[in-house]
Every structure is written in structure tokens, then in C-alpha cells.
Design a protein around this motif. Structure first.
Motif, mmCIF file in Angstrom:
data_model
loop_
_atom_site.group_PDB
_atom_site.id
_atom_site.type_symbol
_atom_site.label_atom_id
_atom_site.label_comp_id
_atom_site.label_asym_id
_atom_site.label_seq_id
_atom_site.Cartn_x
_atom_site.Cartn_y
_atom_site.Cartn_z
ATOM 1 N N SER A 8 25.324 -5.331 -0.354
ATOM 2 C CA SER A 8 25.013 -6.023 -1.604
ATOM 3 C C SER A 8 24.674 -4.991 -2.671
ATOM 4 C CB SER A 8 23.819 -6.954 -1.403
ATOM 5 O OG SER A 8 22.642 -6.203 -1.160
ATOM 6 N N LEU A 9 24.716 -5.412 -3.939
ATOM 7 C CA LEU A 9 24.388 -4.502 -5.039
ATOM 8 C C LEU A 9 22.985 -3.937 -4.858
ATOM 9 C CD1 LEU A 9 25.065 -3.221 -7.771
ATOM 10 C CD2 LEU A 9 24.224 -5.310 -8.874
ATOM 11 N N GLU A 10 22.050 -4.779 -4.451
ATOM 12 C CA GLU A 10 20.659 -4.342 -4.254
ATOM 13 C C GLU A 10 20.569 -3.262 -3.178
ATOM 14 O OE1 GLU A 10 16.262 -6.254 -3.143
ATOM 15 O OE2 GLU A 10 18.036 -7.544 -3.264
ATOM 16 N N GLU A 11 21.322 -3.455 -2.090
ATOM 17 C CA GLU A 11 21.303 -2.479 -1.001
ATOM 18 C C GLU A 11 21.961 -1.163 -1.426
ATOM 19 O OE1 GLU A 11 21.490 -5.202 3.042
ATOM 20 O OE2 GLU A 11 23.298 -5.061 1.783
ATOM 21 N N LYS A 12 23.027 -1.269 -2.224
ATOM 22 C CA LYS A 12 23.688 -0.064 -2.717
ATOM 23 C C LYS A 12 22.739 0.761 -3.594
ATOM 24 C CE LYS A 12 28.407 -1.907 -2.638
ATOM 25 N NZ LYS A 12 29.553 -2.382 -3.442
ATOM 26 N N ILE A 13 22.024 0.077 -4.477
ATOM 27 C CA ILE A 13 21.061 0.762 -5.346
ATOM 28 C C ILE A 13 19.995 1.466 -4.508
ATOM 29 C CG2 ILE A 13 19.217 0.393 -7.032
ATOM 30 C CD1 ILE A 13 21.900 0.249 -8.315
ATOM 31 N N LYS A 14 19.566 0.816 -3.433
ATOM 32 C CA LYS A 14 18.528 1.392 -2.569
ATOM 33 C C LYS A 14 19.015 2.692 -1.930
ATOM 34 C CE LYS A 14 14.949 -0.254 0.575
ATOM 35 N NZ LYS A 14 14.468 -1.380 1.404
ATOM 36 N N TYR A 15 20.266 2.702 -1.479
ATOM 37 C CA TYR A 15 20.832 3.919 -0.891
ATOM 38 C C TYR A 15 20.938 5.028 -1.937
ATOM 39 C CZ TYR A 15 22.233 3.051 3.962
ATOM 40 O OH TYR A 15 22.234 2.870 5.321
ATOM 41 N N ILE A 16 21.389 4.664 -3.138
ATOM 42 C CA ILE A 16 21.548 5.661 -4.193
ATOM 43 C C ILE A 16 20.208 6.248 -4.602
ATOM 44 C CG2 ILE A 16 22.230 5.997 -6.612
ATOM 45 C CD1 ILE A 16 24.446 3.872 -6.090
ATOM 46 N N LYS A 17 19.176 5.413 -4.667
ATOM 47 C CA LYS A 17 17.854 5.856 -5.124
ATOM 48 C C LYS A 17 17.109 6.688 -4.085
ATOM 49 C CE LYS A 17 15.174 3.115 -7.488
ATOM 50 N NZ LYS A 17 14.392 1.913 -7.900
ATOM 51 N N LYS A 18 17.547 6.635 -2.837
ATOM 52 C CA LYS A 18 16.839 7.343 -1.762
ATOM 53 C C LYS A 18 16.638 8.816 -2.104
ATOM 54 C CE LYS A 18 18.792 8.747 2.072
ATOM 55 N NZ LYS A 18 19.377 8.942 3.415
ATOM 56 N N GLY A 19 15.391 9.237 -2.181
ATOM 57 C CA GLY A 19 15.063 10.650 -2.390
ATOM 58 C C GLY A 19 15.210 11.147 -3.809
ATOM 59 N N THR A 20 15.578 10.280 -4.770
ATOM 60 C CA THR A 20 15.799 10.757 -6.139
ATOM 61 C C THR A 20 14.491 10.977 -6.893
ATOM 62 O OG1 THR A 20 16.013 8.494 -6.975
ATOM 63 C CG2 THR A 20 18.039 9.606 -6.331
ATOM 64 N N GLU A 189 26.609 11.885 -13.000
ATOM 65 C CA GLU A 189 26.456 13.296 -12.624
ATOM 66 C C GLU A 189 25.197 13.444 -11.796
ATOM 67 O OE1 GLU A 189 26.496 17.901 -14.244
ATOM 68 O OE2 GLU A 189 26.543 16.269 -15.712
ATOM 69 N N VAL A 190 25.322 14.205 -10.728
ATOM 70 C CA VAL A 190 24.205 14.458 -9.813
ATOM 71 C C VAL A 190 23.780 15.909 -9.966
ATOM 72 C CG1 VAL A 190 23.484 14.493 -7.396
ATOM 73 C CG2 VAL A 190 25.060 12.728 -8.190
ATOM 74 N N ALA A 217 22.708 10.053 -15.260
ATOM 75 C CA ALA A 217 22.208 11.304 -14.680
ATOM 76 C C ALA A 217 21.280 10.986 -13.504
ATOM 77 C CB ALA A 217 21.464 12.113 -15.729
ATOM 78 N N ILE A 218 21.609 11.515 -12.336
ATOM 79 C CA ILE A 218 20.776 11.319 -11.147
ATOM 80 C C ILE A 218 20.175 12.659 -10.753
ATOM 81 C CG2 ILE A 218 20.750 10.657 -8.714
ATOM 82 C CD1 ILE A 218 22.886 8.619 -9.307
ATOM 83 N N LEU A 219 18.855 12.735 -10.811
ATOM 84 C CA LEU A 219 18.138 13.990 -10.549
ATOM 85 C C LEU A 219 17.505 13.957 -9.170
ATOM 86 C CD1 LEU A 219 16.469 14.246 -14.053
ATOM 87 C CD2 LEU A 219 18.383 15.602 -13.230
#
Length: 413
Positions: A8-20, A189-190, A217-219
Motif C-alpha cells: 500500500s502507499l502507506e507501507e511504501k512510505i514507511k519503507y522509504i522513510k526508514k533511517g532517513t 535525489e538521495v 530530496a531524501i537525506l
């Protein structure tokens, strides 16, 4: 490699946000994901050193996540800008590399990155492809898109300008490699947290060239090295190279402080936040021993950069050479009487009951100083709940040992 496309979109966001550290901006990221198309995800690497270490792979891991989500990764090798020299974090002008050095390092990079990335979902490009052919007029036009005042907002430039130390004009050109984002039409960009300024320039430059929805931008944080204090760096000697022999890699991972391993799980593996949090809670409750979890981490990383067979051999080598090397032949197996039916007591209580400290306060001091190990693993939290229903060896200092056996633990009724 996991396939995360059906989440789901919510789960995808959670994976992307991991450790950011930060996402600029999360709302824009959500809008891009809702477009339901392969996004172009960019990261730039200057081939200024011939070998990568785990600190470099933090970015690669996040790029890998995007590949698992079905997006396209552009791995941009800054061969052109490496010959300029990255001034980030420098208090003086960094000498540029020769073209031969850059190309040799770039070749090594390409061989190493596919230990993490899927080559079929990765586009490797050199930014010399567009910068080398840029005319003087085009370069001047690009330079007109950003002001000196904005450049001097950058901490390293600001500091050098204030202290009247030289800043060469070409160093102002370096951040303008953000033009890469215009050429490839980057959606995301990461970069490391120390690259915030450069990533934000990328957004600004895209707008200047008419891109209405600039890159997100993902830091990411800078990985702390094996000393548990400073960022991983070869200059600090606290690095773990991804081409190191399996035994060395395994041993170095086992040497990191217990608390630091959770960052390694977050930043260097495919596990979800929920899976990592469950492990952490199991360690806190005594279901899992921290040393066992760290061995799992070492196995995971060695397998990624070598093979499963090599990881198993490295684990066996570590246990043979390190875990058992300090144990004497005949370790005392004392009886212990406790009050808790759960057979759990604070570590300082155990140290005191074993007679390894004359008082509970001294037991706390010994633990805080790092003098106490369980199964060869150092513990510094004196309130750590020790599970006495499992067999283990505790060591205090260099000469005091005891083997705790469940049958020797009595509950005072």
C-alpha cells in the motif's frame, strides 16, 4: 531482492522513510508516488577513492529500496566534478584528481555497487557526458542561476569567507553539478545529511530550467564507524570495507557497540522498521541475546558482499578465535539464589551475588566502565535484565569467570 511493488502507499512510505534524517518534502514524495509510474531516483558519487566501505552503501541501500518499489535508479559517477574537487566539509581547497585516477576509481565503483543494486534497474552515467561538452556560454548561463550570497550560506564556505581563507571560483562551480538533475529529469535525489545544500540546489536549478515538480530530496545519516563515535572513514581507521575478507568484515561488525547495531540494521539491510523493532524488543526482554542479533547482522552483511558459505565460515572462525579465546579450562558453576520466579535479575545484582564486586554500587561502576561481558559481549547497562533460565558465561575483568547454569539457579520461596 524483495519485491515491494504491491505494498500500500502507506507501507511504501514507511519503507522509504526508514533511517532517513529528512525528506524535502514528504507531501511532494506522496504526490509523485501516487502518479503510479517508475520514478527516476538519482544519487551522485564522486570516485575520489578506489574502494567503498559500508558508510557509502547507506545511499546504495536506499536506492535498492526504490528499485524494490519498481523505480529506476540513476547512479551518477561524478568523473567531471571529481576533477574539480568537492569542497564539502573542507576548510581549504581540495586538490583535484587526474583523469586517470578518476577513471580507475570509477571502474572499481562500478564493480562494487552491484553487490547492493540490481544492475537491470540501474542506469550508470558519467556527468562528463554533459559537462565536458558544455560551452563557456552554457556554463556562464548555468552559473547565472545561483547567487554568490546563496553559496555563502553553506557552512564551509561561510566559515572560510569569515576567516579570510581562500575560496577558489571553481569551488562555486562544484555545487552546480546539481544540473545533473535537470539533464536526467530526476524525481528524487538521495544523499547524505552533509549534502543537504547540494540537494536543495538541485531543486532550485530544476525550477530555473522550467521543471514544475522539482526533485524530492531524501537525506540519510552518516554511518557511525566501529569506534561508535565518529562517522565511518578510512582516515579515522573505523571503517569496514566491502571488499575486505569475510573474516575481517565479520569481526569488525562484531566489534561495534550493541546500541549501534540497530542503526546498521536500519541503514544497511532490507528488513522493515517493524522487523527491526521486534528484534530490539526481544533483546530488551531477554528473549534474544544482543550478541546473537549482532551475529545475525554480521552474517547478513558478509553474505551480501561475499556469499552465504563465506558468511557461515566467517561466523565459525569468529566463534573459534574470538568468543572462546579468553575462557579458562575450568570455569566455576556457582549456585545462585534469587527472589524472582521469572529467573531474571538486573546485571549489577548478578555481579554482586557472584562475589565479583564488594558492593552493588561497585558492581554498577564495573559495568559502566565496560569490565563486564556475557558470552564475550560487553554490557554497560547495569540495569540490563539477565535471563538466568539460559546457560551463559559471565566475565568481570580479565580473570573472573562464572558459568551460569539454569539448574544452579534457586528461587527463594
Amino acid at each position: 531482492m524483495k519485491d515491494l511493488r504491491n505494498l500500500s502507499l502507506e507501507e511504501k512510505i514507511k519503507y522509504i522513510k526508514k533511517g532517513t534524517v529528512d525528506i524535502i518534502s514528504e507531501n511532494e514524495l506522496i504526490e509523485k508516488l501516487k502518479e503510479d509510474r517508475p520514478l527516476i531516483v538519482k544519487a551522485g558519487f564522486d570516485p575520489t577513492a578506489p574502494d567503498l566501505h559500508l558508510g557509502h552503501t547507506v545511499l546504495l541501500q536506499k536506492l535498492r529500496t526504490f528499485q524494490q518499489l519498481g523505480h529506476i535508479v540513476y547512479f551518477i559517477i561524478g568523473d567531471f566534478t571529481a576533477m574539480i574537487g568537492d569542497p564539502t566539509g573542507r576548510d581549504k581547497t581540495r586538490p583535484p584528481l587526474t583523469k586517470e585516477q578518476v577513471l580507475e576509481n570509477a571502474k572499481t565503483y562500478q564493480e562494487q555497487v552491484f553487490k547492493v543494486l540490481d544492475p537491470e534497474k540501474t542506469v550508470v552515467v558519467f556527468n562528463s557526458e554533459w559537462f565536458s561538452d558544455m560551452t563557456a556560454e552554457e556554463l556562464i548561463r548555468l552559473s547565472s542561476k545561483y547567487t554568490v550570497a546563496r553559496m555563502l550560506e553553506r557552512d564551509d564556505f561561510k566559515k572560510r569567507f569569515k576567516e579570510n581563507r581562500p575560496i577558489a571560483i571553481h569551488e562555486f562551480i562544484y555545487p552546480l553539478q546539481a544540473y545533473d538533475s535537470v539533464v536526467i529529469k530526476a524525481d528524487i535525489e538521495v544523499g547524505g545529511s552533509d549534502q543537504r545544500f547540494n540537494l536543495l540546489i538541485g531543486r532550485d536549478i530544476q525550477k530555473e530550467y522550467g521543471i514544475e515538480k522539482p526533485q524530492v530530496a531524501i537525506l540519510l545519516p552518516l554511518l557511525v564507524g566501529t569506534d561508535g563515535v565518529r562517522k565511518m572513514s578510512k582516515s579515522y581507521g573505523n571503517y569496514i570495507g566491502i571488499t575486505e575478507p569475510p573474516e575481517d568484515m565479520f569481526g569488525k561488525i562484531m566489534s561495534i557497540p550493541d546500541e549501534l547495531m540497530w542503526d546498521y540494521w536500519k541503514l544497511l539491510t532490507d528488513l522493515s522498521e517493524d522487523e527491526i523493532e521486534k528484534m530490539r524488543k526481544d533483546v530488551e526482554s531477554g528473549v534474544l541475546h544482543p550478541m546473537d542479533v549482532k551475529k545475525q547482522l554480521a552474517m547478513y552483511i558478509v553474505e551480501r558482499f561475499h556469499s552465504k558459505e563465506e558468511a557461515v565460515k566467517a561466523k565459525e572462525y569468529f566463534e573459534k578465535v574470538h568468543s572462546k579465546r579468553e575462557l579458562p579450562e575450568n570455569i566455576p558453576e556457582p549456585e545462585i539464589t534469587i527472589e524472582s520466579e521469572e529467573k531474571k535479575i538486573p546485571l549489577y545484582e548478578l555481579v554482586y551475588k557472584l562475589g565479583f564486586a564488594p558492593s552493588k554500587s561497585e558492581a554498577r561502576r564495573l559495568i559502566k566502565s565496560g569490565a563486564v561481558k556475557i558470552e564475550g559481549n560487553k554490557f554497560t547497562d547495569f540495569n540490563y535484565e539477565v535471563d538466568l533460565s539460559k546457560e551463559f558465561v559471565i566475565q568481570v575483568g580479565k580473570r573472573k569467570f562464572a558459568k551460569i547454569k539454569p539448574e544452579n539457579v534457586k528461587v527463594n520461596s
